[in-house]
Enzyme design. Structure first.
Site, PDB file in Angstrom:
ATOM      1  CB  SER A 160     -58.635  32.505 -76.149  1.00  0.00           C
ATOM      2  OG  SER A 160     -58.688  32.171 -74.814  1.00  0.00           O
ATOM      3  N   GLY A 164     -58.942  37.250 -73.724  1.00  0.00           N
ATOM      4  CA  GLY A 164     -59.258  35.882 -72.885  1.00  0.00           C
ATOM      5  C   GLY A 164     -60.135  35.750 -72.211  1.00  0.00           C
ATOM      6  N   GLY A 174     -63.606  21.495 -66.144  1.00  0.00           N
ATOM      7  CA  GLY A 174     -62.290  21.724 -66.542  1.00  0.00           C
ATOM      8  C   GLY A 174     -61.481  22.769 -65.314  1.00  0.00           C
ATOM      9  NE  ARG A 175     -62.887  28.392 -65.413  1.00  0.00           N
ATOM     10  CZ  ARG A 175     -63.797  29.465 -65.288  1.00  0.00           C
ATOM     11  NH1 ARG A 175     -64.805  29.351 -64.813  1.00  0.00           N
ATOM     12  NH2 ARG A 175     -63.867  30.161 -66.053  1.00  0.00           N
ATOM     13  CD  GLN A 195     -34.514  31.749 -52.220  1.00  0.00           C
ATOM     14  OE1 GLN A 195     -34.485  31.732 -53.361  1.00  0.00           O
ATOM     15  NE2 GLN A 195     -33.182  31.728 -51.523  1.00  0.00           N
ATOM     16  CD  GLU A 207     -60.665  25.002 -68.592  1.00  0.00           C
ATOM     17  OE1 GLU A 207     -61.757  24.505 -68.696  1.00  0.00           O
ATOM     18  OE2 GLU A 207     -59.493  24.636 -68.974  1.00  0.00           O
TER      19      GLU A 207
END
Length: 382
Positions: free
Chosen positions: A129, A134, A246-247, A340, A367
Site C-alpha cells: 500500500s 490501497g 492471506g484472506r 450495547q 488485505e
C-alpha cells in the site's frame, strides 16, 4: 463457553491449535491491556512465540521452519486474535511476505533471507500500500528502475508492518509502463539498511496498538539486481495468489475477535442484575446473544470451508473473498452488540470489549477492503 472448538478443524491442525491456545493464554491475554495502553512493540512476546515454534513457521522445513499449511495458520490465527488482536498481528507479521520469496525466489534468496526468518534471527514484512493507494494493486506509483546491475526504487509505502523493526521487506513496485497495467509490477527484496531507505512509524491508531505500521520513503534506494523475485512484470499475479491465502487467515482474525466479543458479552450479562433480574433473563438480551452466535458459527463454517477450497486451489479467489468479508464483518457485528449489552461500561478502554470494538474495525480494511472482496465475489461467479 467453548467457541473455537476443534470439531470443524482438520485433525492435522489440532496440535498446533492447542499449542497456540496455551501460548495465547500464557503470553498474550495477560498482557493485552498493558500493551494496548502503552502502544509498545511486544518484543518479549514475539521472542516467546519464536521459541514456541508459532512464529514464522509457515516456511518449509529445509530452511528451518515447520512448513505449517494454510489450515494450521488459520488455527493459530483464530486463537491468537481471540486473546488480543494487536499482539497477534505482530506475531503473524514477522514472516509476512516470506511466502512470496519462498515460492518464487531462488535458492540464494532462500538461504540469505528466508532461513534467518525461519530460524527466528530476523523478521520481515510486505510493502504494498501507498499513502494515496490501497486496494488498487495496479495503481501503485512507487517505481523500480534498472541501472546497471542494480534496481533503484523511488516512492513511498504506507501501512507496512515492521517497516521500522524489520530486517528486510518484500516490496511491490512499478517496473514497467506497458498498456497492460497488470504486467507493470515486480517484487523485490529490500534490506531495511539499504541506502535510500527511510521509515518511520505512522501516527498512533485507535486499535491494534501493539502492532506497529510504518511509512517508508524510497529515495534512489539501491538494491542488487539479484534481489528481483522471480520474473520482472509478474508481481501483480504473485500478490493475487498470495492474498488468497492471506484472506483466509484474516478471516481467522475476525473469528477470534468475534469469539472474544461473545465471551465478554456472555459473561457480563450473566453477572449483572437490573430491575431485580439477571440481565441474561431478558428475552431481548437472549436474542442479541443468539444473533451473535448465529453470525459467528455461520462465518466460522464458511471460513473453514474456504480454507480447504483455497488449499486445494478450487476457485480460490472466490472462496478467500467470501471468508474474509464474512468473518471480519461478523466480528464488527458481534462487537457492536457486545458494546450495547455492556451499556456505559463499554466505553472504558480498560474493558476487553472496548478493545475488541476498536480492533475489529481494522481487518475489514486490510488485505483488501471488503468492498473489493464483494467485487471479487461477483466477478468470479460470472
Amino acid at each position: 463457553m467453548e467457541l473455537l472448538d476443534e470439531s470443524i478443524v482438520p485433525e492435522h491442525a489440532h496440535e498446533v491449535k492447542q499449542d497456540a491456545r496455551e501460548f495465547a493464554n500464557e503470553h498474550i491475554a495477560p498482557n493485552a491491556e498493558e500493551y494496548f495502553r502503552t502502544g509498545e512493540y511486544p518484543w518479549e512476546i514475539l521472542e516467546a512465540g519464536q521459541e514456541a515454534g508459532l512464529v514464522a513457521q509457515d516456511i518449509n522445513e529445509e530452511l528451518g521452519g515447520r512448513d505449517l499449511d494454510l489450515e494450521q495458520m488459520l488455527a493459530i490465527g483464530e486463537e491468537f486474535y481471540r486473546a488480543d488482536a494487536g499482539i497477534a498481528l505482530t506475531l503473524q507479521l514477522a514472516s509476512f511476505g516470506a511466502e512470496i520469496v519462498e515460492k518464487y525466489g531462488n535458492e540464494d534468496q532462500h538461504e540469505e533471507y528466508l532461513r534467518p526468518v525461519a530460524e527466528c534471527e530476523q523478521i520481515t514484512g510486505l510493502a504494498v500500500s501507498e499513502p494515496q493507494t490501497g486496494s488498487d494493486l495496479a495503481g501503485m506509483q512507487t517505481t523500480a528502475e534498472k541501472d546497471g546491475d542494480e534496481w533503484v526504487l523511488n516512492g513511498e509505502k504506507y501501512w507496512v508492518g515492521n517497516a521500522v523493526e524489520g530486517d528486510w521487506l518484500t516490496v511491490y513496485a512499478k517496473s514497467g509502463d506497458s498498456d497492460d497495467r497488470y504486467s507493470n509490477y515486480s517484487m523485490f527484496i529490500v534490506p531495511t539498511d539499504a541506502p535510500g531507505y527511510e521509515a518511520e512509524h505512522i501516527p498512533e491508531k485507535m486499535g491494534f496498538r501493539a502492532s506497529k505500521q510504518g511509512h517508508i520513503f524510497f529515495e534512489d534506494c539501491r538494491i542488487p539486481e539479484a534481489n528481483l523475485i522471480g520474473n520482472e512484470g509478474t508481481g501483480f499475479y504473485m500478490l493475487a495468489e498470495f492474498f488468497n491465502h492471506g484472506r483466509v487467515v484474516v478471516g481467522g482474525h475476525g473469528l477470534g475477535l468475534a469469539a472474544a466479543a461473545i465471551e465478554e458479552a456472555w459473561e457480563f450479562v450473566h453477572d449483572r442484575d437490573a430491575f431485580n433480574r439477571e440481565i441474561s433473563e431478558f428475552q431481548a438480551v437472549q436474542h442479541d446473544l443468539s444473533d451473535m452466535l448465529i453470525e459467528f458459527e455461520s462465518a466460522r463454517a464458511l471460513n473453514w470451508r474456504a480454507a480447504e477450497k483455497v488449499a486445494n486451489q478450487d476457485n480460490a479467489g472466490y472462496w478467500a473473498a467470501l471468508a474474509k468479508a464474512n468473518s471480519t464483518e461478523a466480528a464488527v457485528d458481534c462487537a457492536e452488540t457486545g458494546m450495547q449489552l455492556h451499556g456505559g461500561r463499554s466505553v472504558l478502554t480498560e474493558n476487553r470489549i472496548a478493545r475488541v470494538y476498536r480492533d475489529c474495525r481494522v481487518p475489514v480494511i486490510y488485505e483488501g477492503a471488503n468492498a473489493v472482496q464483494r467485487n471479487l465475489i461477483y466477478s468470479q461467479r460470472q
